[in-house]
Design a protein around this motif. Structure first.
Motif, PDB file in Angstrom:
ATOM      1  N   SER A   1       0.829  -1.205   0.000  1.00 24.71           N
ATOM      2  CA  SER A   1       0.000   0.000   0.000  1.00 24.71           C
ATOM      3  C   SER A   1       0.863   1.253   0.000  1.00 24.71           C
ATOM      4  O   SER A   1       1.823   1.363   0.765  1.00 24.71           O
ATOM      5  N   GLY A   2       0.514   2.180  -0.881  1.00 25.53           N
ATOM      6  CA  GLY A   2       1.257   3.425  -1.043  1.00 25.53           C
ATOM      7  C   GLY A   2       2.230   3.405  -2.197  1.00 25.53           C
ATOM      8  O   GLY A   2       2.755   4.454  -2.586  1.00 25.53           O
ATOM      9  N   ASP A   3       2.461   2.217  -2.802  1.00 24.60           N
ATOM     10  CA  ASP A   3       3.448   2.108  -3.872  1.00 24.60           C
ATOM     11  C   ASP A   3       2.935   2.703  -5.179  1.00 24.60           C
ATOM     12  O   ASP A   3       1.732   2.832  -5.419  1.00 24.60           O
ATOM     13  N   VAL A   4       3.908   3.055  -6.040  1.00 20.20           N
ATOM     14  CA  VAL A   4       3.641   3.585  -7.375  1.00 20.20           C
ATOM     15  C   VAL A   4       4.215   2.597  -8.394  1.00 20.20           C
ATOM     16  O   VAL A   4       5.398   2.242  -8.326  1.00 20.20           O
ATOM     17  N   LEU A   5       3.386   2.164  -9.336  1.00 25.21           N
ATOM     18  CA  LEU A   5       3.847   1.325 -10.443  1.00 25.21           C
ATOM     19  C   LEU A   5       3.971   2.212 -11.669  1.00 25.21           C
ATOM     20  O   LEU A   5       2.970   2.736 -12.165  1.00 25.21           O
ATOM     21  N   GLU A   6       5.188   2.380 -12.129  1.00 24.81           N
ATOM     22  CA  GLU A   6       5.467   3.270 -13.256  1.00 24.81           C
ATOM     23  C   GLU A   6       5.689   2.415 -14.500  1.00 24.81           C
ATOM     24  O   GLU A   6       6.654   1.650 -14.585  1.00 24.81           O
ATOM     25  N   LEU A   7       4.801   2.538 -15.474  1.00 25.79           N
ATOM     26  CA  LEU A   7       4.801   1.674 -16.647  1.00 25.79           C
ATOM     27  C   LEU A   7       5.579   2.321 -17.783  1.00 25.79           C
ATOM     28  O   LEU A   7       5.337   3.493 -18.130  1.00 25.79           O
ATOM     29  N   THR A   8       6.499   1.555 -18.365  1.00 24.26           N
ATOM     30  CA  THR A   8       7.184   2.031 -19.563  1.00 24.26           C
ATOM     31  C   THR A   8       6.205   2.033 -20.731  1.00 24.26           C
ATOM     32  O   THR A   8       5.107   1.479 -20.660  1.00 24.26           O
ATOM     33  N   GLY A   9       6.589   2.658 -21.840  1.00 26.88           N
ATOM     34  CA  GLY A   9       5.716   2.783 -22.995  1.00 26.88           C
ATOM     35  C   GLY A   9       5.370   1.442 -23.607  1.00 26.88           C
ATOM     36  O   GLY A   9       6.040   0.429 -23.400  1.00 26.88           O
ATOM     37  N   GLY A  10       4.277   1.447 -24.383  1.00 29.26           N
ATOM     38  CA  GLY A  10       3.842   0.235 -25.056  1.00 29.26           C
ATOM     39  C   GLY A  10       2.410  -0.103 -24.715  1.00 29.26           C
ATOM     40  O   GLY A  10       1.716   0.648 -24.023  1.00 29.26           O
ATOM     41  N   GLN A  11       1.964  -1.252 -25.216  1.00 20.60           N
ATOM     42  CA  GLN A  11       0.588  -1.691 -25.001  1.00 20.60           C
ATOM     43  C   GLN A  11       0.579  -2.882 -24.055  1.00 20.60           C
ATOM     44  O   GLN A  11       1.274  -3.873 -24.272  1.00 20.60           O
ATOM     45  N   TYR A  12      -0.258  -2.788 -23.027  1.00 20.41           N
ATOM     46  CA  TYR A  12      -0.415  -3.847 -22.030  1.00 20.41           C
ATOM     47  C   TYR A  12      -1.795  -4.464 -22.225  1.00 20.41           C
ATOM     48  O   TYR A  12      -2.816  -3.842 -21.904  1.00 20.41           O
ATOM     49  N   ASP A  13      -1.835  -5.681 -22.756  1.00 20.68           N
ATOM     50  CA  ASP A  13      -3.099  -6.359 -23.035  1.00 20.68           C
ATOM     51  C   ASP A  13      -3.412  -7.286 -21.864  1.00 20.68           C
ATOM     52  O   ASP A  13      -2.883  -8.401 -21.770  1.00 20.68           O
ATOM     53  N   VAL A  14      -4.273  -6.838 -20.981  1.00 23.15           N
ATOM     54  CA  VAL A  14      -4.523  -7.545 -19.723  1.00 23.15           C
ATOM     55  C   VAL A  14      -5.655  -8.545 -19.924  1.00 23.15           C
ATOM     56  O   VAL A  14      -6.773  -8.166 -20.297  1.00 23.15           O
ATOM     57  N   SER A  15      -5.384  -9.813 -19.643  1.00 25.35           N
ATOM     58  CA  SER A  15      -6.374 -10.869 -19.883  1.00 25.35           C
ATOM     59  C   SER A  15      -7.134 -11.270 -18.622  1.00 25.35           C
ATOM     60  O   SER A  15      -8.066 -12.064 -18.690  1.00 25.35           O
ATOM     61  N   LYS A  16      -6.711 -10.761 -17.466  1.00 30.04           N
ATOM     62  CA  LYS A  16      -7.347 -11.119 -16.202  1.00 30.04           C
ATOM     63  C   LYS A  16      -7.975  -9.890 -15.548  1.00 30.04           C
ATOM     64  O   LYS A  16      -7.506  -8.771 -15.725  1.00 30.04           O
ATOM     65  N   LEU A  17      -9.035 -10.149 -14.776  1.00 29.50           N
ATOM     66  CA  LEU A  17      -9.578  -9.086 -13.942  1.00 29.50           C
ATOM     67  C   LEU A  17      -8.566  -8.786 -12.841  1.00 29.50           C
ATOM     68  O   LEU A  17      -8.077  -9.698 -12.174  1.00 29.50           O
ATOM     69  N   VAL A  18      -8.249  -7.516 -12.639  1.00 23.45           N
ATOM     70  CA  VAL A  18      -7.222  -7.110 -11.683  1.00 23.45           C
ATOM     71  C   VAL A  18      -7.902  -6.631 -10.400  1.00 23.45           C
ATOM     72  O   VAL A  18      -8.589  -5.610 -10.391  1.00 23.45           O
ATOM     73  N   ALA A  19      -7.717  -7.403  -9.310  1.00 20.17           N
ATOM     74  CA  ALA A  19      -8.271  -7.013  -8.013  1.00 20.17           C
ATOM     75  C   ALA A  19      -7.329  -6.027  -7.332  1.00 20.17           C
ATOM     76  O   ALA A  19      -6.129  -6.284  -7.210  1.00 20.17           O
ATOM     77  N   ILE A  20      -7.864  -4.914  -6.898  1.00 20.67           N
ATOM     78  CA  ILE A  20      -7.087  -3.886  -6.196  1.00 20.67           C
ATOM     79  C   ILE A  20      -7.481  -3.938  -4.724  1.00 20.67           C
ATOM     80  O   ILE A  20      -8.569  -3.514  -4.335  1.00 20.67           O
ATOM     81  N   ASP A  21      -6.593  -4.474  -3.879  1.00 21.57           N
ATOM     82  CA  ASP A  21      -6.871  -4.585  -2.455  1.00 21.57           C
ATOM     83  C   ASP A  21      -5.832  -3.847  -1.615  1.00 21.57           C
ATOM     84  O   ASP A  21      -5.646  -4.142  -0.436  1.00 21.57           O
TER      85      ASP A  21
END
Length: 752
Positions: free
Chosen positions: A484-504
């Protein structure tokens, strides 16, 4: 001589009794539930039960026996703070002179009506008993609407002190003093030195922190003493303390950034003195609300309070003539004296005046109070005749309302903060205001020393920044590993997510470079917020082009049912597009029972959406429940949206909450709300919203704003907007006869 000898004999017998009790008292070291059951019915005065350190799951403790004043029966932890009651555990006390201490309730919820209960059943109560140094931490029923108490005091002469209670999230009073039988009335309970930590906004009635009595027994005296407790951000509802009985004393407590008021809701002859209120300018921080007869409010210090109406810095209510026991009794013989109000935005008199509440305050006095507002705004509002409150000897640094000016002298007064942290006059020549030597209870003087008082909310971006490179799997793995409190910094490009992402957890997902990172998703939802989760999105492109070809998709949603934790959702600098693969594709939709503390969108672009942007209307039973407290939309662009930008609903007649709030500034809406499936026929649909500010927005070829006012004297401002080929806003009063109360000024209407 005979009298002296008899006295010696009696004293000797007392000593012998104490020695005898001490000689027979036992210490029991208990390491399992069965071992406790084996000895629980045979405890005698002076006995001590020590629970082994560790986790005790589903442990329903019945602590009973007949101790004495000098030899109580004790139940404690091997090491205070090292005995954890989890699962469905609770504690009941029945008998006399019992003392429980050192326990921690966490990771579970009570299977009965209370976590700690000073009774076994309705006939077997506790008297002269004590619970101290106990922690109850987020011990909540997962069904938020299922009501329970954390502490229920029955019987007489009991004490609840030096305890730590934080995170009550499901329905029900945190601590309740019950007067529902003769054996619990005129109880002389003592509630002192407790730390009442963060209680989040509950979103409907049922979120009080402390209640003494109920309306049914409100003409009964309780004689409960509430002193030297610390209330920090206890925001459940408008009543922090709800007094519903007579002859109680509330003194020397601190209310820190607490949204709501100390309310004398029912009952007569209560004394409220030497309490400290620090609002620090936080929304809806309130002070004291006065109802009923013979109340004394003196020597209290109130600073930085912003609340209004029933949650204002100081409120004297109107009553109902010949009121039923559960409504509003007339204020009579209230003594309001020597209180200090510093930067208190609202002092409201005869509040709640309407066709029902028409009984004005009578035979009351407001004298020797000090009222200082550094912004030079006078705080008084009178909603009815206030001649029944005699003003005398009061001082203020501003001109005040003409109705009370005869008893308020204007005086330039300079203030200086003293060592206790209070702003007081530089000179002692004034007789007005709270006494100069008023003490301020420190937070670390309350609760327990061995359990940390942690911040209420984990801030976004307060943890580590983790770089994520190139793939959906990398993103999913990073979310799993994050804290909790972290930052995920994504590099450029396309991220094709196939799963539902639970945010807890509290998480920020952002692009390393704005506009260079695209997220697509193959499930009906990309992100689902769970308990403990809050989400911030920054600089992303999110596309629905890979979503299932079916109705009812969304980009973000909460769990469909069963959230007990409030959450936050923020998005900025992002582009949302192609949410139109099928109909009713929403950006965000709430599940039932979910409540957002805040939803904030800044500088985003939305285009081609077949559903709504924000669906916040799942609570349609009209019970005063709603789905978001604060919604803020700033400098966004919305185009080709078939549904509404927002649907925000709060139904019913409950007046115990402050929200919802909506603020819209600098947004542009083009072709919004005109889809055939948009049953609201609105670009913005608000029902029962309490505070609305729609300012400097542009609506082009869009459906109108539709606002429905219900209870609570909603404050609606629609100013400086442009409506181009868009109908003017519609505001309707559903509960009050007559024209609407909204303010619509400086709006431009362009017809083509």
């Amino acid at each position: 001589m005979r009298l002296i000898n008899l006295t010696i004999i009696k004293f000797s017998l007392v000593i012998l009794g104490c020695i005898s009790t001490a000689a027979t008292a036992k210490d029991y070291f208990v390491d399992n539930k069965q071992a406790y059951t084996d000895i629980a019915q045979d405890l005698k005065a002076g006995d001590t039960v020590i629970l082994k350190n560790g986790t005790w799951t589903d442990f329903e403790i019945l602590f009973q026996g007949q101790g004495t004043e000098t030899s109580p029966i004790q139940l404690t932890a091997q090491t205070k703070g090292k005995v954890f009651l989890t699962g469905q555990s609770n504690l009941r006390l029945a008998g006399e002179y019992l003392h429980a201490s050192g326990l921690v309730f966490k990771n579970g919820f009570t299977p009965t009506s209370a976590v700690i209960e000073f009774r076994r059943n309705k006939n077997e109560l506790a008297r002269h008993s004590r619970v101290s140094e106990v922690v109850i931490d987020n011990y909540n029923n997962p069904d938020k609407r299922e009501s329970d108490y954390w502490v229920a005091l029955y019987g007489q002469h009991n004490r609840f002190d030096h305890n730590h209670l934080v995170g009550k999230r499901n329905k029900g009073v945190t601590v309740a003093v019950r007067l529902n039988n003769k054996q619990s009335q005129e109880n002389y309970h003592q509630i002192d030195h407790n730390y009442f930590g963060y209680r989040p906004t509950f979103g409907s009635n049922g979120g009080e922190t402390l209640r003494i009595g109920t309306s049914h027994y409100s003409l009964t005296d309780s004689f409960t003493l509430v002193e030297k407790n610390y209330f920090e951000q206890t925001n459940g509802e408008v009543e922090i303390i709800s007094i519903k009985s007579g002859k109680n004393i509330v003194r020397n407590n601190v209310f820190f950034e607490a949204r709501g008021t100390l309310t004398m809701r029912h009952g007569n002859g209560n004394l409220i003195e030497e309490n400290i209120f620090f609002g620090n300018g936080v929304d809806h921080t309130g002070g004291i609300r006065v109802i009923n007869k013979d109340q004394i409010i003196r020597n209290n210090y109130l600073e930085g309070l912003t609340g209004f109406r029933f949650g204002s810095g100081f409120t004297v209510m109107n009553g109902v003539p010949n009121s039923s026991i559960n409504r509003y009794h007339q204020v009579e013989n209230a003594q309001i004296e020597n209180n200090t109000f510093v930067n208190v935005r609202h002092i409201q008199l005869a509040a709640g005046s309407d066709a029902e509440r028409s009984a004005v305050p009578i035979n009351s006095v407001m004298k020797n109070n000090l009222i200082i507002n550094e912004n030079n705004q006078q705080p008084f509002t009178a909603f009815d005749d206030v001649s029944g409150i005699k003003f005398t000897g009061n001082l203020a640094n501003t001109e005040v309302l003409s109705d009370v000016a005869y008893g308020v002298k204007r005086q330039a007064i300079s203030l200086k903060r003293n060592k206790a942290g209070l702003l007081l006059p530089n000179t002692n020549k004034f007789n007005a205001g709270a006494k100069a030597n008023l003490t301020v209870l420190a937070k670390d003087q309350t609760g327990v020393t061995w359990y940390e008082k942690v911040p209420a909310i984990i801030a976004f971006d307060s943890g580590k920044t983790r770089r994520v490179k190139g793939s959906a799997n990398a993103l999913l793995n990073a979310i799993e590993a994050a804290e909790s409190g972290d930052v995920l910094e994504l590099t450029g490009g396309q991220y094709d997510v196939s799963k539902l992402v639970a945010i807890d957890k509290v998480l920020t997902i952002k692009a390393h470079k704005k506009g260079k990172t695209t997220l697509t998703f193959e499930r009906s939802t990309l992100f689902e917020i769970h308990d403990g989760g809050s989400l911030k999105l920054d600089g992303l492109i999110i596309s629905g082009k890979s979503s299932p070809d079916s109705a009812g998709n969304s980009v973000v949603r909460t769990k469909k049912w069963g959230m007990v934790n409030n959450y936050r959702l923020m998005m900025m600098n992002s582009q949302i597009t192609d949410l139109d693969i099928n109909h009713t594709f929403d950006f965000f939709k709430t599940g039932k029972g979910a409540l957002a503390d805040e939803i904030t969108f800044t500088n985003n672009t939305f285009n081609k959406v077949s559903g709504d942007i924000l669906r916040l209307d799942s609570e349609i039973e009209d019970l005063g429940i709603y789905n978001a407290d604060y919604v803020t939309l700033v400098d966004n662009r919305f185009s080709n949206i078939n549904g509404s930008l927002i649907k925000l609903y709060r139904g019913g007649t409950d007046e115990s909450t402050f929200g919802p709030h909506l603020s819209m500034t600098g947004n542009t809406l083009t072709n919004v709300g005109l889809g055939k499936r948009n049953k609201s026929n609105a670009s913005v649909y608000l029902h029962g919203v309490q505070v609305t500010n729609i300012d400097n927005n542009t609506f082009v070829k869009s459906a109108p704003i539709i606002i429905e006012h219900t209870v609570g004297e909603p404050n609606t401002m629609i100013i400086n907007n442009t409506f181009d080929s868009t109908e003017q806003p519609s505001v309707t009063e559903l509960r009050v006869a007559g024209p609407h109360t909204a303010t619509l000024i400086n709006n431009k209407v362009i017809k083509n």
